[in-house]
Design a protein around this motif. Structure first.
Motif: not given
Length: 1046
Positions: A824-832, A859-860, A885-896, A922-927
């Protein structure tokens, strides 16, 4: 309908029907896991898989609730899975009496799977943690009079006198202090059951023997018009009572129900449900349709065209009697003559029952004989004619012969792998249902159930999507169910070329169930409604070179020249005006397939990929220590499933099982059993060893000295591949390094699977390659890694020739995976983020043998947008990225998410070329900061040589980014995702550094006696598979792509 009694008492019974009644009230919340484990252990001792024993579980508190009935599950694995999934019910008070009554009325019944009428012993095991709030006397007595053997086990909160009253004998009432002590009475319970189960006799015995007949297909046609609203419940009850008398569970009788008013509607077909319980559930759920007028003629025509057909489950061509029972409450608005006559000519026996509003002459006209038309005043009087109906059916059902009998002759062929590729683009929306029906009709003609033919369906528009693979379903019923459930995909443009390439890379493969290496003909049937947006030439040619036979069918919107180009021969391209006309070309298609399927030869005969090897010696090493007590049944089931895939009976494959804790113990050696049946029996009989500590090192040494030896049946000196599969639930107490190395030097291929208690690094050390070490949360999740295990096995080299080691070094190519924060936290930044990915891709050289790209969003949970082998051109990849398309959801489970890409994306089956030495990035983009822990999964990726580059924003945790990255300087940062272009150059520099670092070195040795030290490096680097192996140079490793196919 259907049963004729005579007296017969069978002493040799086929098994037992065992029902567990579990106290799920508030008072047993803490004890419930122990009750569940106890049920598991008892089920383990039963003979379910050969249909001797059946099991049901009911949980109760205030009210009872069946968790599953005696006919719900037919395999031990299914039952154990269901038991493991039980959750505590809760509630109060505890009404044991009501629960016992429920069992009598709803569980110990033929419709719920009870075989009491056949003389099969009925056993009830009650686990109760308290005194019943209601009276237990009458319901307990009623069960005993039925012949049910009742055993009761209570805890300190129970009333022992009540338990003794409930049980058949006071000695059948057992007691424990806590439910965790249940194992202490298991032996006593089993001994009691065994002592009495043979001699059990109901107090009022009634033994029914059902007459032997070939079976029947019974269709009920119910008047659901406005005029039967009040009578419909009685009609539904009547159907239930008739179904109760049928032999459904042994596949003799089949049932369908159709309801009609103005139009007919099938409630379910003859092949929708295969158990009586399922049918009764569906009948109970019937709701009145309503509507007018009453068109009986149209309904009869509908039955002829849609229900009494092979695709709907009718066995009329096999000579099975076809029976129609019509319940009608009024006169038909349309004419019934022609459709009734058409059904009779097919050989359908029609019985009609009407009420006071019906026209008796019409009913007599519809029926085969006037005496088959019955009448009641109200539908509530239907029970009064049930006997008369049954007598009429019995009198004619055996001798029924169709007026125009049809005999089908099926040619003998070795089998086929048939893939349907369906155009699911926007242009086929209206025609899709006709395409789906066509696939059903073709599947009906195939021999699936004896494992001759296999089927896969893929739907495509811009991108392809596998609906199911060649090894997803193994029965015709399952395939037909899946086909009926297909939904139109939609989308544009129509990329037929990309879809054909997808089939080559992902469907016509051993891991997806293709048997092409075994010489089984590969058939592709393409249904396309338009011209392809992309080029079809190269991917079609690639399939033909593999030996795939391509047939293409188009509609008026298709390009016939394109279809001819795609097909193996112009005559294999067929055309219809609309997809509703597909039945008109079905015969032509089948004739074409039959004419060529036996003689199919690849255009390039050198494309054979599997060497004829003499077999495999497969050893399973199972952790039997105290820590795996609950998981052991799942380990045993896994071994069974793998053994099922082996070729034991022709002495190709051999199997051994060793269990260990402090010390190892061979359960059986490679030469103990020579048939699959013997091995499976032995595996089913395995009992958990127990003990501690866990000495994996000693167990590996034992295998080297005692199992992988000629005297124990190993054929390693003859060049037969040696395979070890280790299942371990904990960290070894002793050292594993030296014994694991000794096995590898012998040429043993080691795969290791661990659970959450295992040490993944230790498993990687034990395995031949880190990617051969797999992990599950619990052993009950083992089926989830079976495919992954298969992918690892496929990556193994067929031949290692130590005389002239050759290492292939791949340079100038890379596998790049983008992992995008879609929370959910990257909704505005996802197009970029999406634009940034596109710009990076523009600078890489995309191609099947160049750079490969995958995108995953998370996300989750994580979700793959496309794999490394999905697209082979830059244009396709860029198109797919633009469509994100932006997926949405929370929390952010980067480990999983990191764990997910490691297990599902950086794998051979998903297109990773890690084993060929191609750099993995692996190129990770995380907000934001991860909600779960990233340490272990990030370390696992690094250990596998995957270079992680992390890019975060101001809301990310810079420390976490550095932890995630392969090196601290691989962690980049921007203020907002819109600033990503500012780090693009820096990223390119890192990628170049990674590529240079990842180039593998050619191994060197001081002396040729040191060659074993480079064997691991050699295996990981070799890409090419050597097919020609001379007897002088026996192979010690093998690729077994069929070994774990499910």
């Amino acid at each position: 309908m259907f049963q004729i009694s005579s007296s017969l008492v069978v002493r040799q019974y086929p098994g037992r029907d065992v029902v567990f009644l579990l106290d799920g009230s508030d008072g047993t919340r803490t004890g419930f896991p122990a009750m569940r484990d106890f049920v598991q252990r008892v089920v383990e001792t039963l003979s379910v898989d050969d249909n001797k024993d059946r099991v049901s579980v009911v949980q109760y508190s205030r009210d009872p609730a069946a968790q599953f009935f005696l006919n719900t599950y037919m395999t031990k694995g299914q039952i154990l899975d269901a038991v493991r999934g039980l959750r505590h019910k809760g509630g109060r008070p505890l009404n044991t009496g009501a629960a016992l009554q429920y069992l009598r009325d709803n569980v110990f019944t033929a419709s719920a799977g009870s075989r009491q009428p056949e003389g099969v012993p009925q056993v009830l095991i009650l686990l109760s943690g308290g005194r019943s709030f209601d009276n237990v006397d009458a319901p307990a007595d009623a069960l005993k009079q039925m012949g049910v053997l009742i055993f009761a086990i209570g805890s300190r909160g129970s009333d022992i006198i009540e338990l003794q009253k409930v049980s058949n004998d006071p000695s059948y009432a057992l007691s424990v202090s806590e439910f965790t002590d249940l194992p202490s009475v298991q032996q006593q319970l089993q001994a009691s059951v065994e002592a009495v189960v043979i001699d059990v006799t109901p107090e009022s015995p009634t033994v029914l023997v059902v007459r032997q007949y070939p079976g029947r297909d019974v269709v009920f046609l119910l008047d659901g018009s406005d005029g039967t609203r009040t009578g419909f419940p009685a009609m539904r009850d009547f159907v239930q009572r008739v179904v109760e008398t049928l032999s459904v569970d042994d596949n003799k009788d089949r049932v369908s129900v159709v309801q009609y008013s103005r139009d007919p509607a099938a409630q379910f077909f003859l092949n929708t449900y295969m158990t009586k319980g399922q049918i009764l559930d569906a009948v109970r759920g019937l709701r009145h349709k309503g509507g007018r007028p009453l068109n009986t003629g149209a309904a009869l025509q509908y039955l002829r065209d849609n229900v009494f057909t092979a695709s709907a489950g009718s066995r009329q061509p096999e000579g099975v009697p076809q029976v129609l029972i019509l319940l009608s409450g009024g006169r038909s608005f349309d004419n019934v003559d022609a459709p009734a006559d058409a059904l009779k000519q097919m050989g359908v026996l029609i019985f009609a029952i009407g009420s006071r509003g019906s026209d008796i002459r019409e009913l007599q006209k519809v029926s085969n004989d006037p005496s088959y038309a019955l009448s009641v005043s109200e539908f509530t009087d239907l029970p009064s004619v049930q006997q008369q109906l049954q007598a009429s059916v019995e009198a004619v059902v055996i001798d029924v012969t169709p007026e125009s009998p049809t005999v089908l002759v099926v040619r003998q062929y070795p089998g086929r792998d048939v893939v349907f590729l369906l155009d699911g683009s926007d242009g086929t929306r209206t025609g899709f249902s006709a395409m789906r029906d066509f696939v059903q009709r073709v599947v009906e003609t195939l021999s699936v159930d004896d494992n001759k033919d296999r089927v896969s369906v893929v739907q495509y528009s811009r991108d392809p999507a596998a609906q199911f693979f060649l090894n997803t379903y193994m029965t015709k019923g399952q395939i037909l169910d899946a086909v009926r459930g297909l939904r139109h995909k939609g989308g544009r443009p129509l990329n037929t070329g990309a879809a054909l390439q997808y089939l080559r890379d992902n469907v016509f493969t051993a891991s997806a169930g293709s048997r092409q290496p075994e010489g089984v003909p590969q058939v592709l049937i393409l249904l396309s409604g338009g011209r392809s947006f992309d080029n079809v030439d190269a991917p079609a040619d690639a399939l033909k070179q593999m030996g795939v036979l391509i047939f293409a069918i188009g509609s008026r919107g298709s390009d016939i020249r394109e279809l001819q180009k795609v097909s193996n021969d112009p005559s294999y391209a067929l055309s219809v005006s609309e997809f509703t006309d597909l039945p008109s070309v079905q015969q032509q298609l089948q004739a074409s397939v039959e004419a060529v399927v036996i003689d199919v030869t690849p255009e390039s005969p050198t494309v054979l990929v599997v060497r004829q090897y003499p077999g495999r010696d497969v050893v399973f090493l199972l952790d039997g220590s105290d820590g795996t007590r609950t998981g052991f049944p799942a380990m045993r089931d896994f071994v069974q499933r793998v053994v099922e895939t082996l070729s034991v009976d022709d002495n190709k494959d051999r199997v051994s099982v060793v269990q260990y804790s402090r010390d190892p113990a061979a359960q059986f050696f490679l030469n103990t059993y020579m048939t699959k049946g013997q091995i499976l029996d032995a595996v089913r009989g395995l009992r958990h060893k127990g003990g501690r500590p866990l000495n994996t090192g000693a167990a590996l040494q034992y295998l080297r000295d005692n199992v992988f030896t000629a005297s124990a049946g190993s054929r390693q000196p003859e060049g037969v591949p040696q395979v070890l599969i280790l299942l371990s639930g904990g960290r070894s107490f002793d050292n594993v390094d030296a014994p694991a190395d000794a096995l590898k030097q012998m040429g043993v291929l080691i795969f290791a699977i661990g659970s959450r208690g295992s040490d993944i690094r230790e498993l990687q050390k034990v395995s031949n390659d880190p990617s051969y070490a797999l992990s599950v949360s619990e052993f009950t999740d083992l089926p989830s890694v079976q495919q992954q295990l298969q992918a690892s096995v496929e990556a193994v080299v067929i031949d290692v020739t130590p005389e002239s080691p050759t290492v292939l070094v791949e340079t100038g190519k890379k596998d790049i995976v983008f992992l995008l924060d879609g929370s959910d936290g990257t909704r505005n930044g996802f197009p970029a983020m999406r634009d940034f990915v596109e710009k990076v891709i523009e600078k890489v050289n995309v191609g099947a043998n160049k750079d490969r790209v995958s995108v995953v969003q998370f996300s989750r949970e994580a979700e793959v947008h496309f794999y490394l082998n999905t697209y082979n051109t830059r244009e396709d990849v860029v198109d797919a990225v633009r469509g994100l398309r932006h997926r949405g959801g929370r929390p952010l489970n980067t480990g999983a998410a990191l764990q997910y890409v490691r297990s599902n994306v950086f794998t051979n089956s998903s297109g990773s070329r890690h084993l060929q030495g191609v750099p993995q990035m692996l190129i990770l983009l995380i907000g934001g900061r991860s909600f779960d822990n990233v340490d272990a999964p990030a370390s696992a990726l690094k250990q596998e040589g995957i270079s992680v580059i992390a890019i975060g924003t101001r809301t990310s945790d810079s420390g976490e980014l550095q932890k995630l990255s392969y090196k601290p300087n691989y962690a980049l940062s921007v203020s907002e995702f819109s600033d990503l272009p500012s780090v693009q150059e820096q990223l390119s520099s890192v990628i170049e550094t990674v590529q240079a670092r990842s180039t593998p070195l050619v191994p060197t040795v001081t002396e040729f006696t040191d060659l074993p030290s480079v064997q691991q490096q050699l295996q990981a680097s070799v890409e090419a598979v050597v097919i020609d192996v001379t007897p002088e140079s026996p192979t010690v490793l093998g690729m077994f792509s069929s070994m774990f196919s499910t």
